[in-house]
Each structure stands twice: as structure tokens, then as C-alpha cells.
Scaffold this motif. Sequence first.
Motif, short mmCIF file in Angstrom:
data_model
loop_
_atom_site.label_atom_id
_atom_site.label_comp_id
_atom_site.label_asym_id
_atom_site.label_seq_id
_atom_site.Cartn_x
_atom_site.Cartn_y
_atom_site.Cartn_z
N PRO A 121 27.41 14.55 39.81
CA PRO A 121 26.95 12.97 40.05
C PRO A 121 25.86 12.50 39.29
CG PRO A 121 26.15 15.07 41.59
CD PRO A 121 27.17 15.45 40.56
N LEU A 122 25.75 11.34 39.18
CA LEU A 122 24.51 10.84 38.18
C LEU A 122 23.30 10.34 39.10
CD1 LEU A 122 26.70 8.21 36.09
CD2 LEU A 122 26.00 10.35 35.57
N ILE A 123 23.17 10.33 40.36
CA ILE A 123 22.14 10.15 41.13
C ILE A 123 21.57 11.38 41.41
CG2 ILE A 123 20.81 9.56 43.09
CD1 ILE A 123 23.18 7.16 43.08
N ARG A 124 20.41 11.78 40.84
CA ARG A 124 19.72 13.14 41.20
C ARG A 124 18.27 13.07 41.62
NH1 ARG A 124 22.70 16.17 37.90
NH2 ARG A 124 21.16 17.78 37.59
N LEU A 125 18.37 13.90 42.84
CA LEU A 125 16.97 13.88 43.67
C LEU A 125 16.53 15.52 43.01
CD1 LEU A 125 18.05 12.66 46.69
CD2 LEU A 125 17.62 11.36 44.79
N ASP A 126 15.18 15.54 43.53
CA ASP A 126 14.54 17.18 43.59
C ASP A 126 13.80 17.32 44.72
OD1 ASP A 126 11.63 16.01 43.03
OD2 ASP A 126 12.71 15.03 41.61
N ALA A 127 13.49 18.60 45.03
CA ALA A 127 12.66 18.88 46.04
C ALA A 127 11.90 20.40 45.66
CB ALA A 127 14.03 19.50 47.26
N TYR A 128 11.01 20.50 46.57
CA TYR A 128 10.13 21.58 46.18
C TYR A 128 9.44 22.20 47.48
CZ TYR A 128 5.65 23.60 44.75
OH TYR A 128 4.55 24.39 44.50
N ALA B 222 20.77 17.64 43.58
CA ALA B 222 19.66 18.08 43.65
C ALA B 222 19.10 19.26 43.33
CB ALA B 222 19.26 18.13 45.49
N THR B 223 18.08 19.30 42.65
CA THR B 223 17.37 20.51 42.10
C THR B 223 16.31 21.09 43.04
OG1 THR B 223 18.09 19.85 39.85
CG2 THR B 223 16.25 21.56 40.05
N VAL B 224 16.27 22.12 43.47
CA VAL B 224 15.13 22.57 44.38
C VAL B 224 14.29 23.58 43.91
CG1 VAL B 224 14.66 23.46 46.73
CG2 VAL B 224 16.56 21.95 46.57
N ILE B 225 13.22 23.64 43.62
CA ILE B 225 12.17 24.60 43.39
C ILE B 225 11.57 25.19 44.48
CG2 ILE B 225 10.10 25.14 41.86
CD1 ILE B 225 10.70 23.00 40.20
N ASP B 226 11.97 26.61 44.88
CA ASP B 226 11.42 27.08 46.13
C ASP B 226 10.45 28.17 45.75
OD1 ASP B 226 10.85 28.18 48.54
OD2 ASP B 226 13.16 28.01 49.10
N ARG B 227 9.03 27.89 45.99
CA ARG B 227 8.13 28.80 45.92
C ARG B 227 8.00 30.05 46.85
NH1 ARG B 227 6.63 30.30 40.61
NH2 ARG B 227 6.92 28.45 39.19
N MET B 228 8.69 29.68 47.91
CA MET B 228 8.65 30.68 49.06
C MET B 228 9.48 32.15 48.72
SD MET B 228 8.48 28.48 52.57
CE MET B 228 8.38 30.10 53.35
N VAL B 229 10.70 31.69 48.07
CA VAL B 229 11.42 32.80 47.61
C VAL B 229 11.40 32.94 46.06
CG1 VAL B 229 12.96 32.62 49.79
CG2 VAL B 229 13.71 31.02 47.56
N GLN B 230 10.72 31.99 45.48
CA GLN B 230 10.64 32.17 44.06
C GLN B 230 11.96 31.93 43.25
OE1 GLN B 230 7.56 32.86 42.25
NE2 GLN B 230 6.99 32.04 44.13
#
Length: 304
Positions: A20-27, A70-78
Motif C-alpha cells: 500500500p502507498l498510503i502509510r499511517l503510523d501509531a505510537y 501502518a507502523t506501530v511503535i509500542d513502548r509498552m512492549v518495546q
Amino acid sequence: MNHSLTPRDKGNLPALSAPPLIRLDAYVAEDGSTVVNGHLLDMGGTRPPNEAILDAVAMFARAVGTPVAATVIDRMVQQVARLRVFPDGSSRTIADEDDLPPGLERTAAEEAAFPPLARVERIIQHAQREELHAAFVLASALREHLTLRRGAEDELSLEARAIEAYLAYLRGDYMLSTVLALTVARIRCRTDLSRAAPDVARATAAWQRLMDGSQVATRGQELLHMWEHLSAEGLLLEPAHQAMAATVQSRLEQGGRSVPAPAMAPAVTAGEVPLAPEDQPLEPTRRGMRRFTRWPGRSAESSR
């Protein structure tokens, strides 16, 4: 690369297996605060961050009528997870090799949906309303994703870290503010010494508020080394900077006791401990990780 946010003609949709060319991110912050594309989500009390993220990204996929990444950076689980989310609400985690390769194309695609400067404006708006927790979490999310995409030494990454450090200072978290501010100063001393003095000054301003003797000594020694390096290169020109350098030396000579911050001292900018890397890389999740895998037609709302 421009992307329309209106649904496309269904005959024009890419194959579901196409990148996909549409890219989201989450944190996800360590306290569970969750951000998707620069917006802090209302978690409704007990809503798990992964479900909130999947619902938000699936809603976007339905709006545009095409799978999104989507790229998710999750600091709760590192961990870092890369996802593909489809308009029917289903999702799966993907490995780096299944995604667009790192580089300019992926970075441009990730930033097209919500440019960094637009996120900075939103952070400033929260700060002006004294919503410091929201502003800080959004700044952390921005810094984490810019660093992941561009590297810690990129100019945008440095600016985001500087904003994060200043917000930590406003919240009274002087230890974190010093840690962040020192990283900016350290990177600047390594990559562009002629521009480093203001960043070292901001790191010094945060350090002056520390009370823990060992932290004062450890981080003060690094600051003193930076000031001495600037002086040796003929770059310690501002009287205010010369005064701050003298303050660091004086406080260390007095055994690290607290010294009142100068009235005109700049606030803060960004950092980390001398022997640690600027950013600890997080482990990517394995393909098919259950937290971010959802079968077709399922959503957090429909499962209730």
C-alpha cells in the motif's frame, strides 16, 4: 507523492497483496497513551491500545477504499510492528521484507498522510492550552517515528527531540528533559559544532534543575567537556554561554550542589547518558503476531 483521501473507483483498487502507498503510523507510550497519525486517541477507560489502533486504521482504510500500511511503535512492549490493514477491518503483521524497503520512497509515503510540520502545529496548540501531557505524548510519538525513518541525526528528528525536551521541562520532569537535551547537544557537537552552543546551553539549563548528586556529576562532566570543546574551537562567543559554562564548572567544583538557574537561561532541548546510544532500537514483531492480527469483518466494536 500525493494521496487523495476520497474513495477511489473500486475498479481501480490495487491487489490486496500489493504494497500500500498510503502509510499511517501509531505510537503507544509506556503509560498506554495512544497516538495515530498525530492524534491522541480517547481510549474510553479500558480500551486496549492495539484494538484502538486497529479500529482507527481500519476506519481510514474504509474511507479511502484501499489497504493501508501502518507502523506501530509500542513502548509498552518495546516493539515495532508493521501492519497491513484492509477496508473490511482485517489486518496482519508483515515483515520488513514484505514492505516497501527503507529509503526515500517509504519515508515520503509515511509522511505524506500527515507532514511533520502539521504535527508540530498540533503539539504547539496543546501546549498553548496547557495540555502538557497530550503535547508531550504527541512530541514523543513524532520524535520516535522521525528517528525510525530518518535516523537520530536528521534535522527534523533533532528538532522533534528538542520540542520533547522542552515539554518535559515544562512538566517539571527535569531528569528526562536533561536526558533528551543532552542527546541533541551531543549530536550537534558531533555533526555541526558551529551550531552546537545554543543546544549545549539548553541542556545546561535543564541540568541546573537536577537535584540527584550522581546525575549532576555524571551529566555535568559531559556538559563541561562540551563547553571546553567549544571554547577550544573559538566558538564560545556569547557572554550568556560563557556564564553558563562557568556555572557548570563552579557547581561541579562545589560537589554538585544545586545552583539557581540564571533568569535568562533558555529552557531545554534534548539528550541521553554518555555511554548509551542515542536511541535504543526496538525489535520488530514477528509475522502474524496476534495483537495486531484481525480476521475479516472483526473489529473491537463488533466483538462487544
